[in-house]
Scaffold this motif. Structure first.
Motif, PDB file in Angstrom:
ATOM      1  N   LEU A 144       0.833  -1.207   0.000  1.00 29.49           N
ATOM      2  CA  LEU A 144       0.000   0.000   0.000  1.00 29.49           C
ATOM      3  C   LEU A 144       0.867   1.257   0.000  1.00 29.49           C
ATOM      4  O   LEU A 144       0.555   2.233  -0.695  1.00 29.49           O
ATOM      5  CB  LEU A 144      -0.928   0.000   1.222  1.00 29.49           C
ATOM      6  N   LEU A 145       1.942   1.239   0.764  1.00 31.82           N
ATOM      7  CA  LEU A 145       2.836   2.393   0.809  1.00 31.82           C
ATOM      8  C   LEU A 145       3.501   2.623  -0.547  1.00 31.82           C
ATOM      9  O   LEU A 145       3.594   3.765  -1.026  1.00 31.82           O
ATOM     10  CB  LEU A 145       3.897   2.190   1.895  1.00 31.82           C
ATOM     11  N   VAL A 146       3.947   1.532  -1.179  1.00 36.41           N
ATOM     12  CA  VAL A 146       4.581   1.648  -2.493  1.00 36.41           C
ATOM     13  C   VAL A 146       3.569   2.132  -3.532  1.00 36.41           C
ATOM     14  O   VAL A 146       3.889   2.952  -4.399  1.00 36.41           O
ATOM     15  CB  VAL A 146       5.203   0.302  -2.924  1.00 36.41           C
ATOM     16  N   VAL A 147       2.333   1.638  -3.445  1.00 36.45           N
ATOM     17  CA  VAL A 147       1.281   2.078  -4.367  1.00 36.45           C
ATOM     18  C   VAL A 147       0.992   3.564  -4.177  1.00 36.45           C
ATOM     19  O   VAL A 147       0.839   4.313  -5.152  1.00 36.45           O
ATOM     20  CB  VAL A 147       0.000   1.244  -4.167  1.00 36.45           C
ATOM     21  N   TYR A 148       0.927   4.016  -2.922  1.00 33.30           N
ATOM     22  CA  TYR A 148       0.680   5.440  -2.667  1.00 33.30           C
ATOM     23  C   TYR A 148       1.801   6.293  -3.253  1.00 33.30           C
ATOM     24  O   TYR A 148       1.543   7.328  -3.883  1.00 33.30           O
ATOM     25  CB  TYR A 148       0.561   5.705  -1.162  1.00 33.30           C
ATOM     26  N   SER A 149       3.041   5.849  -3.057  1.00 32.39           N
ATOM     27  CA  SER A 149       4.173   6.594  -3.603  1.00 32.39           C
ATOM     28  C   SER A 149       4.107   6.657  -5.126  1.00 32.39           C
ATOM     29  O   SER A 149       4.293   7.725  -5.734  1.00 32.39           O
ATOM     30  CB  SER A 149       5.489   5.927  -3.167  1.00 32.39           C
ATOM     31  N   SER A 162       5.180  -8.550  -6.414  1.00 28.21           N
ATOM     32  CA  SER A 162       6.438  -8.369  -7.144  1.00 28.21           C
ATOM     33  C   SER A 162       6.339  -7.248  -8.168  1.00 28.21           C
ATOM     34  O   SER A 162       7.302  -6.515  -8.400  1.00 28.21           O
ATOM     35  CB  SER A 162       6.832  -9.673  -7.855  1.00 28.21           C
ATOM     36  N   GLY A 163       5.160  -7.114  -8.782  1.00 30.15           N
ATOM     37  CA  GLY A 163       4.995  -6.155  -9.871  1.00 30.15           C
ATOM     38  C   GLY A 163       5.182  -4.712  -9.462  1.00 30.15           C
ATOM     39  O   GLY A 163       5.827  -3.924 -10.178  1.00 30.15           O
ATOM     40  N   VAL A 164       4.638  -4.330  -8.306  1.00 30.64           N
ATOM     41  CA  VAL A 164       4.710  -2.930  -7.872  1.00 30.64           C
ATOM     42  C   VAL A 164       6.155  -2.492  -7.622  1.00 30.64           C
ATOM     43  O   VAL A 164       6.603  -1.479  -8.169  1.00 30.64           O
ATOM     44  CB  VAL A 164       3.817  -2.695  -6.642  1.00 30.64           C
TER      45      VAL A 164
END
Length: 321
Positions: A204-209, A274-276
């Protein structure tokens, strides 16, 4: 990544909420730098946990069935990319949508959900653990190489900087986590629920970034609603084609029912986990959100379809007993 409690995974609501938050309140300036640093740290934690959860015993048990594992890897890294190239070449398909679909097809298989669906359907769980884990490990290397080969025109590339990020953010934490499994394996096993939240929170953090950078770069002007609908349709068709090929292909190759189920579920999956982070390493920050959008869409479609199919196969098995 996914707990199999129903056809709909509640985690997708958290992903959608994160995308909504990034759309309304994207991180900018110094805040963006802080979020980006936190996201990089989250990726390291994520792959460390993946390595720590990888069981050598299960891999050794299932590794003997090399024909099955070769079929899964061929589906994941040959059939899928070929289908991605075909879809990306559809006349009139926007370049951003084509790039996202193409990147989706280069990703490794999932681990948790592939194993869970295989178990529900009465498949060879040990072989599923081996196939899914090996696919994820290979994906650290194969996905970036395929992206550089097939998506160079979309900004993907394996520069020395990208190689350094892949090694330091993905490979080293994975290897370190696996090396420490004899020490922390028991603790990991006892706290799977807690680690699942850490796992998902990292994504979720990586998606938000990623979406913050994309929104600042004009994401929703580049991807209108009709294009999102097209991505849903293409993702559904892609999954349907691969599931048909893997199911009948498994039978054509002479696999037992248990192994054919492994090919069906491990071969048809693509890993959001893995994709994000891999997209974050390979693509410019403003482009990552566009690229991972199809991955998020495919993630939910595959969970719904595979949950229904796994239950149907389980029911058929119970009737045959």
């Amino acid at each position: 990544m996914s707990r199999i409690k129903g056809a709909f995974d509640p985690y997708i609501l958290a992903l959608l909420a994160t995308v909504g938050l990034a759309s309304l309140l994207p991180a900018r300036g110094e805040a963006a730098e802080v979020v980006d640093a936190a996201a990089n740290a989250a990726i390291i934690v994520l792959f460390f946990l993946h390595g720590a959860k990888l069981s050598r015993e299960a891999i050794v048990t299932g590794f003997g069935n090399w024909r099955l594992h070769a079929a899964v890897l061929a589906t994941t890294f040959i059939l899928f990319p070929l289908l991605g190239l075909t879809m990306a070449a559809i006349p009139g398909l926007p370049a951003t949508a084509g790039a996202g679909i193409q990147f989706l097809t280069l990703l490794p298989s999932t681990v948790q959900s592939s194993i869970a669906f295989t178990s529900i359907a009465g498949g060879n769980v040990a072989a599923a653990v081996c196939s899914a884990s090996f696919s994820n490990l290979l994906g650290i290397f194969v996905t970036p190489l395929l992206a550089a080969l097939l998506m160079g025109g979309h900004g993907a590339g394996v520069s020395w900087d990208a190689v350094e990020k892949i090694v330091l953010q993905l490979l080293v934490p994975f290897v370190l986590g696996h090396a420490l499994r004899p020490v922390i394996g028991g603790w990991v096993g006892r706290h799977r629920s807690l680690l699942s939240y850490v796992d998902r929170g990292s994504i979720l953090l990586v998606v938000y970034s990623a979406f913050s950078a994309a929104v600042v770069g004009g994401l929703w002007h580049k991807v209108p609603l009709w294009q999102i609908a097209v991505l849903f349709g293409l993702s559904a068709v892609l999954l349907a084609v691969v599931m048909v090929v893997t199911w009948f292909g498994g039978r054509a190759l002479g696999f037992a029912r248990e192994d054919a189920i492994v090919l069906l579920f491990c071969g048809s999956k693509k890993s959001l986990a893995s994709g994000v982070p891999i997209a974050g390493v390979l693509f410019p920050a403003a482009q990552v959100g566009v690229v991972i959008l199809p991955v998020m869409i495919f993630h939910q479609i595959q969970l719904i379809a595979c949950a229904l199919i796994a239950r149907a196969l389980h029911t058929r098995l119970m009737r045959a007993i």
